[in-house]
Design a protein around this motif. Structure first.
Motif, PDB file in Angstrom:
ATOM      1  N   ALA A   1     -11.796 -12.983  12.705  1.00 20.23           N
ATOM      2  CA  ALA A   1     -11.005 -12.335  13.753  1.00 20.23           C
ATOM      3  C   ALA A   1      -9.668 -13.057  13.948  1.00 20.23           C
ATOM      4  O   ALA A   1      -8.615 -12.415  14.060  1.00 20.23           O
ATOM      5  CB  ALA A   1     -11.790 -12.302  15.054  1.00 20.23           C
ATOM      6  N   ARG A   2      -9.703 -14.402  13.974  1.00 20.67           N
ATOM      7  CA  ARG A   2      -8.482 -15.198  14.148  1.00 20.67           C
ATOM      8  C   ARG A   2      -7.497 -14.940  13.014  1.00 20.67           C
ATOM      9  O   ARG A   2      -6.311 -14.689  13.232  1.00 20.67           O
ATOM     10  CB  ARG A   2      -8.828 -16.685  14.207  1.00 20.67           C
ATOM     11  CG  ARG A   2      -7.622 -17.596  14.246  1.00 20.67           C
ATOM     12  CD  ARG A   2      -7.963 -19.049  13.902  1.00 20.67           C
ATOM     13  NE  ARG A   2      -8.936 -19.250  12.850  1.00 20.67           N
ATOM     14  CZ  ARG A   2      -8.676 -19.172  11.534  1.00 20.67           C
ATOM     15  NH1 ARG A   2      -7.466 -18.838  11.110  1.00 20.67           N
ATOM     16  NH2 ARG A   2      -9.614 -19.404  10.648  1.00 20.67           N
ATOM     17  N   ALA A   3      -7.987 -14.998  11.782  1.00 17.46           N
ATOM     18  CA  ALA A   3      -7.118 -14.792  10.626  1.00 17.46           C
ATOM     19  C   ALA A   3      -6.603 -13.353  10.576  1.00 17.46           C
ATOM     20  O   ALA A   3      -5.435 -13.119  10.237  1.00 17.46           O
ATOM     21  CB  ALA A   3      -7.865 -15.129   9.342  1.00 17.46           C
ATOM     22  N   GLY A   4      -7.465 -12.403  10.904  1.00 16.37           N
ATOM     23  CA  GLY A   4      -7.039 -10.998  10.925  1.00 16.37           C
ATOM     24  C   GLY A   4      -5.911 -10.760  11.911  1.00 16.37           C
ATOM     25  O   GLY A   4      -4.930 -10.079  11.600  1.00 16.37           O
TER      26      GLY A   4
ATOM     27  N   ASN B   1      -2.721 -12.498  10.628  1.00 22.32           N
ATOM     28  CA  ASN B   1      -2.152 -11.747   9.504  1.00 22.32           C
ATOM     29  C   ASN B   1      -1.517 -10.447   9.974  1.00 22.32           C
ATOM     30  O   ASN B   1      -0.479 -10.029   9.452  1.00 22.32           O
ATOM     31  CB  ASN B   1      -3.223 -11.493   8.443  1.00 22.32           C
ATOM     32  CG  ASN B   1      -3.671 -12.772   7.768  1.00 22.32           C
ATOM     33  OD1 ASN B   1      -2.959 -13.765   7.750  1.00 22.32           O
ATOM     34  ND2 ASN B   1      -4.861 -12.750   7.217  1.00 22.32           N
ATOM     35  N   TYR B   2      -2.135  -9.801  10.960  1.00 15.32           N
ATOM     36  CA  TYR B   2      -1.567  -8.577  11.527  1.00 15.32           C
ATOM     37  C   TYR B   2      -0.212  -8.876  12.172  1.00 15.32           C
ATOM     38  O   TYR B   2       0.770  -8.171  11.943  1.00 15.32           O
ATOM     39  CB  TYR B   2      -2.529  -7.976  12.553  1.00 15.32           C
ATOM     40  CG  TYR B   2      -1.943  -6.840  13.337  1.00 15.32           C
ATOM     41  CD1 TYR B   2      -1.771  -5.590  12.751  1.00 15.32           C
ATOM     42  CD2 TYR B   2      -1.547  -7.016  14.654  1.00 15.32           C
ATOM     43  CE1 TYR B   2      -1.218  -4.540  13.475  1.00 15.32           C
ATOM     44  CE2 TYR B   2      -0.995  -5.984  15.388  1.00 15.32           C
ATOM     45  CZ  TYR B   2      -0.832  -4.750  14.783  1.00 15.32           C
ATOM     46  OH  TYR B   2      -0.285  -3.713  15.497  1.00 15.32           O
ATOM     47  N   GLN B   3      -0.179  -9.946  12.974  1.00 14.21           N
ATOM     48  CA  GLN B   3       1.066 -10.320  13.643  1.00 14.21           C
ATOM     49  C   GLN B   3       2.140 -10.756  12.648  1.00 14.21           C
ATOM     50  O   GLN B   3       3.318 -10.489  12.854  1.00 14.21           O
ATOM     51  CB  GLN B   3       0.820 -11.456  14.642  1.00 14.21           C
ATOM     52  CG  GLN B   3       0.094 -11.016  15.876  1.00 14.21           C
ATOM     53  CD  GLN B   3      -0.069 -12.154  16.863  1.00 14.21           C
ATOM     54  OE1 GLN B   3      -0.401 -13.272  16.478  1.00 14.21           O
ATOM     55  NE2 GLN B   3       0.165 -11.864  18.133  1.00 14.21           N
ATOM     56  N   GLY B   4       1.728 -11.408  11.585  1.00 14.59           N
ATOM     57  CA  GLY B   4       2.683 -11.903  10.595  1.00 14.59           C
ATOM     58  C   GLY B   4       3.095 -10.868   9.567  1.00 14.59           C
ATOM     59  O   GLY B   4       3.992 -11.105   8.772  1.00 14.59           O
ATOM     60  N   GLY B   5       2.426  -9.728   9.539  1.00 17.02           N
ATOM     61  CA  GLY B   5       2.793  -8.671   8.610  1.00 17.02           C
ATOM     62  C   GLY B   5       2.381  -8.923   7.169  1.00 17.02           C
ATOM     63  O   GLY B   5       3.023  -8.447   6.249  1.00 17.02           O
ATOM     64  N   GLY B   6       1.348  -9.677   6.967  1.00 14.25           N
ATOM     65  CA  GLY B   6       0.861  -9.970   5.614  1.00 14.25           C
ATOM     66  C   GLY B   6      -0.225 -11.029   5.677  1.00 14.25           C
ATOM     67  O   GLY B   6      -0.645 -11.438   6.749  1.00 14.25           O
ATOM     68  N   VAL B   7      -0.662 -11.478   4.520  1.00 18.17           N
ATOM     69  CA  VAL B   7      -1.717 -12.483   4.476  1.00 18.17           C
ATOM     70  C   VAL B   7      -1.091 -13.864   4.600  1.00 18.17           C
ATOM     71  O   VAL B   7      -0.396 -14.328   3.699  1.00 18.17           O
ATOM     72  CB  VAL B   7      -2.546 -12.362   3.169  1.00 18.17           C
ATOM     73  CG1 VAL B   7      -3.609 -13.444   3.120  1.00 18.17           C
ATOM     74  CG2 VAL B   7      -3.179 -10.994   3.063  1.00 18.17           C
ATOM     75  N   HIS B   8      -1.342 -14.489   5.746  1.00 18.96           N
ATOM     76  CA  HIS B   8      -0.804 -15.821   6.017  1.00 18.96           C
ATOM     77  C   HIS B   8      -1.917 -16.844   6.267  1.00 18.96           C
ATOM     78  O   HIS B   8      -1.675 -18.032   6.164  1.00 18.96           O
ATOM     79  CB  HIS B   8       0.138 -15.793   7.218  1.00 18.96           C
ATOM     80  CG  HIS B   8       1.293 -14.874   7.036  1.00 18.96           C
ATOM     81  ND1 HIS B   8       2.343 -15.155   6.192  1.00 18.96           N
ATOM     82  CD2 HIS B   8       1.553 -13.649   7.548  1.00 18.96           C
ATOM     83  CE1 HIS B   8       3.211 -14.153   6.216  1.00 18.96           C
ATOM     84  NE2 HIS B   8       2.749 -13.226   7.024  1.00 18.96           N
ATOM     85  N   GLN B   9      -3.097 -16.359   6.665  1.00 18.76           N
ATOM     86  CA  GLN B   9      -4.225 -17.237   6.936  1.00 18.76           C
ATOM     87  C   GLN B   9      -5.461 -16.690   6.257  1.00 18.76           C
ATOM     88  O   GLN B   9      -5.620 -15.485   6.115  1.00 18.76           O
ATOM     89  CB  GLN B   9      -4.518 -17.319   8.442  1.00 18.76           C
ATOM     90  CG  GLN B   9      -3.571 -18.150   9.225  1.00 18.76           C
ATOM     91  CD  GLN B   9      -4.072 -18.332  10.653  1.00 18.76           C
ATOM     92  OE1 GLN B   9      -5.213 -18.066  10.969  1.00 18.76           O
ATOM     93  NE2 GLN B   9      -3.176 -18.791  11.508  1.00 18.76           N
ATOM     94  N   GLY B  10      -6.343 -17.589   5.894  1.00 18.05           N
ATOM     95  CA  GLY B  10      -7.623 -17.200   5.332  1.00 18.05           C
ATOM     96  C   GLY B  10      -8.737 -17.503   6.307  1.00 18.05           C
ATOM     97  O   GLY B  10      -8.539 -18.223   7.279  1.00 18.05           O
ATOM     98  N   ALA B  11      -9.907 -16.952   6.034  1.00 14.51           N
ATOM     99  CA  ALA B  11     -11.035 -17.168   6.936  1.00 14.51           C
ATOM    100  C   ALA B  11     -12.301 -17.500   6.164  1.00 14.51           C
ATOM    101  O   ALA B  11     -13.390 -17.368   6.681  1.00 14.51           O
ATOM    102  CB  ALA B  11     -11.256 -15.923   7.785  1.00 14.51           C
ATOM    103  N   SER B  12     -12.164 -17.957   4.940  1.00 19.67           N
ATOM    104  CA  SER B  12     -13.335 -18.248   4.121  1.00 19.67           C
ATOM    105  C   SER B  12     -13.995 -19.557   4.546  1.00 19.67           C
ATOM    106  O   SER B  12     -13.322 -20.563   4.739  1.00 19.67           O
ATOM    107  CB  SER B  12     -12.955 -18.366   2.645  1.00 19.67           C
ATOM    108  OG  SER B  12     -12.531 -17.126   2.153  1.00 19.67           O
TER     109      SER B  12
END
Length: 75
Positions: free
Chosen positions: A25-28, A31-42
């Motif tokens: 949820a945090r990474a999603g 990433n939504y706010q940043g407009g792309g993949v900036h964080q992972g959640a693995s």
């Protein structure tokens, strides 16, 4: 050394699940706010599962497979 690695990489590692819904949820959101993949959640389990059983392709299908396999590994 092990505790330092776990603390820096996956602080909720000892909670059995195979994945981290809070981290997802945090990474999603980030990433939504940043407009792309900036964080992972693995989790560590997901990373090991990906390295041993899956490819490095960046797709939703691979991420779902990774999540399912990591839950099975934890069991």
């Amino acid at each position: 050394m092990q505790n330092a690695f776990i603390a820096s990489e996956d602080r909720r590692f000892w909670r059995p699940a195979g994945f981290d819904p809070i981290g997802i949820a945090r990474a999603g959101w980030a990433n939504y706010q940043g407009g792309g993949v900036h964080q992972g959640a693995s989790t560590i389990t997901q990373q090991v599962t990906r390295m041993l059983m899956l490819s490095n392709e960046r797709s939703l299908a691979r991420k779902i497979k990774e999540l399912i396999l990591s839950v099975r590994v934890e069991r």
